[in-house]
Design a protein around this motif. Structure first.
Motif, PDB file in Angstrom:
ATOM      1  N   TYR A 137       2.790  10.042   8.912  1.00 56.48           N
ATOM      2  CA  TYR A 137       1.729   9.757   8.009  1.00 56.48           C
ATOM      3  C   TYR A 137       1.119   8.468   8.302  1.00 56.48           C
ATOM      4  CZ  TYR A 137       5.122   7.178   5.327  1.00 56.48           C
ATOM      5  OH  TYR A 137       6.194   6.095   4.906  1.00 56.48           O
ATOM      6  N   ARG A 138       1.613   7.567   9.161  1.00 57.91           N
ATOM      7  CA  ARG A 138       0.986   6.298   9.425  1.00 57.91           C
ATOM      8  C   ARG A 138       0.011   6.608  10.568  1.00 57.91           C
ATOM      9  NH1 ARG A 138       4.596   1.220   9.921  1.00 57.91           N
ATOM     10  NH2 ARG A 138       2.477   0.504   9.658  1.00 57.91           N
ATOM     11  N   ARG A 158      -0.480  15.331   1.628  1.00 57.87           N
ATOM     12  CA  ARG A 158       0.995  15.385   1.654  1.00 57.87           C
ATOM     13  C   ARG A 158       1.696  16.840   1.717  1.00 57.87           C
ATOM     14  NH1 ARG A 158       3.640  17.123  -2.500  1.00 57.87           N
ATOM     15  NH2 ARG A 158       2.075  17.212  -3.762  1.00 57.87           N
ATOM     16  N   VAL A 178       6.940  12.758   1.689  1.00 60.87           N
ATOM     17  CA  VAL A 178       6.092  11.739   1.469  1.00 60.87           C
ATOM     18  C   VAL A 178       5.406  11.759   0.373  1.00 60.87           C
ATOM     19  CG1 VAL A 178       4.268  12.773   2.594  1.00 60.87           C
ATOM     20  CG2 VAL A 178       4.557  10.458   2.762  1.00 60.87           C
ATOM     21  N   ASP A 179       5.364  10.216  -0.155  1.00 60.04           N
ATOM     22  CA  ASP A 179       4.706  10.051  -1.404  1.00 60.04           C
ATOM     23  C   ASP A 179       3.144  10.012  -1.431  1.00 60.04           C
ATOM     24  OD1 ASP A 179       7.263  10.212  -2.832  1.00 60.04           O
ATOM     25  OD2 ASP A 179       7.479   7.883  -2.751  1.00 60.04           O
ATOM     26  N   ASN A 180       2.403  10.425  -2.306  1.00 60.15           N
ATOM     27  CA  ASN A 180       1.024  10.086  -2.206  1.00 60.15           C
ATOM     28  C   ASN A 180       0.718   8.712  -2.217  1.00 60.15           C
ATOM     29  OD1 ASN A 180       0.708  12.992  -2.763  1.00 60.15           O
ATOM     30  ND2 ASN A 180       0.203  12.671  -5.114  1.00 60.15           N
ATOM     31  N   THR A 181       1.303   7.781  -2.994  1.00 59.49           N
ATOM     32  CA  THR A 181       1.087   6.341  -2.703  1.00 59.49           C
ATOM     33  C   THR A 181       1.114   5.779  -1.473  1.00 59.49           C
ATOM     34  OG1 THR A 181       3.388   5.929  -3.378  1.00 59.49           O
ATOM     35  CG2 THR A 181       1.747   5.940  -5.079  1.00 59.49           C
ATOM     36  N   ASP A 182       2.105   6.334  -0.715  1.00 58.70           N
ATOM     37  CA  ASP A 182       2.533   5.946   0.707  1.00 58.70           C
ATOM     38  C   ASP A 182       1.249   6.298   1.753  1.00 58.70           C
ATOM     39  OD1 ASP A 182       4.889   4.922   0.415  1.00 58.70           O
ATOM     40  OD2 ASP A 182       5.817   6.719   0.744  1.00 58.70           O
ATOM     41  N   ILE A 183       0.831   7.570   1.445  1.00 57.09           N
ATOM     42  CA  ILE A 183      -0.484   8.142   2.195  1.00 57.09           C
ATOM     43  C   ILE A 183      -1.976   7.415   1.714  1.00 57.09           C
ATOM     44  CG2 ILE A 183      -2.030  10.084   2.412  1.00 57.09           C
ATOM     45  CD1 ILE A 183       0.080  11.830   2.418  1.00 57.09           C
ATOM     46  N   THR A 185      -1.956   4.087   0.806  1.00 60.99           N
ATOM     47  CA  THR A 185      -1.683   2.645   1.295  1.00 60.99           C
ATOM     48  C   THR A 185      -1.987   2.830   2.798  1.00 60.99           C
ATOM     49  OG1 THR A 185       0.160   2.112  -0.236  1.00 60.99           O
ATOM     50  CG2 THR A 185       0.140   1.070   2.202  1.00 60.99           C
ATOM     51  N   GLU A 186      -1.708   3.652   3.628  1.00 60.14           N
ATOM     52  CA  GLU A 186      -1.927   4.058   4.962  1.00 60.14           C
ATOM     53  C   GLU A 186      -3.542   4.099   5.020  1.00 60.14           C
ATOM     54  OE1 GLU A 186       0.120   3.142   7.247  1.00 60.14           O
ATOM     55  OE2 GLU A 186       1.604   2.859   5.981  1.00 60.14           O
TER      56      GLU A 186
END
Length: 230
Positions: A137-138, A158, A178-183, A185-186
């Motif tokens: 996801y990064r 996600r 994977v969390d929505n917040t991680d996506i 952020t990327e």
């Protein structure tokens, strides 16, 4: 081609789905992969699970077609697989195969099994996961493709990534999440969203690395990301 207007629209969406997007985007979210086991993914038989024969029904004369279909299926490699798919006892399945003179299934070839080492993009392109940045996801190219080209919301991104990463994943491994917040952020890191802490340093959305200066997106040529980039 990502130009100024597309970048502006992507940022204004703020992680929500695009109003207009290609049909393939919805297709990518509607996949339900076939898998061995009753109610586990799409049925292996060409019928709903509610129409599957009950355990002892496979002993009836008209059940030979059901057994032949399952034996020939690429995911079926044992009597146990048929048993799991039909929710029938192994001894009943063995008896039914003998009764209908249907050969026992052969072991499944390794390349017939789904693999977690690749994902299928919404347009049908299959890409080896080793071509993406880790965690996946990064990867900036994939982020742009899913968010801009497909018009996915963060929640849909996600959903898509989790579905693809868990398809073919060994049962002994924990589910990939994977969390929505991680996506989010990327997406902010590659400049597709504006974050509260944006310091102007973002990943190159073409290559998944290096920094992207504003001057590179200020022209009309824009940036190109296509499935051939993966």
């Amino acid at each position: 081609m990502l130009d100024n207007e597309q970048l502006k629209e992507a940022r204004e969406r703020d992680g929500e789905r695009a109003d207009e997007r290609p049909d393939e985007a919805d297709v990518g979210l509607e996949r339900d992969y076939p898998a061995v086991g009753f109610s586990n993914g799409d049925p292996l038989l060409n019928r709903d699970y509610s129409e599957y024969p009950r355990s002892d029904d496979i002993l009836s004369p008209d059940a030979s077609g059901v057994l032949e279909t399952l034996v020939e299926h690429r995911l079926i490699g044992s009597v146990r697989d048929i048993s799991d798919e039909l929710r029938a006892d192994v001894t009943v399945v063995s008896k039914a195969l003998e009764l209908h003179d249907v050969d026992r299934p052969e072991s499944v070839e390794d390349d017939a099994q789904p693999s977690e080492s690749e994902i299928e993009l919404p347009d049908g392109t299959v890409v080896a996961t080793e071509q993406f940045r880790s965690p996946i996801y990064r990867d900036a190219r994939l982020l742009e493709y899913l968010y801009v080209d497909c018009g996915y919301s963060i929640a849909e991104m996600r959903e898509f990534l989790e579905s693809e990463r868990n398809h073919g994943r060994g049962a002994e491994k924990p589910r990939w999440t994977v969390d929505n917040t991680d996506i989010r952020t990327e997406l902010e890191m590659v400049g597709l969203l504006i974050g509260d802490g944006d310091d102007g340093e973002r990943d190159d959305i073409r290559l998944g690395g290096a920094s992207l200066s504003e001057s590179e997106t200020s022209g009309t040529d824009g940036l190109t990301v296509s499935t051939s980039d993966f």
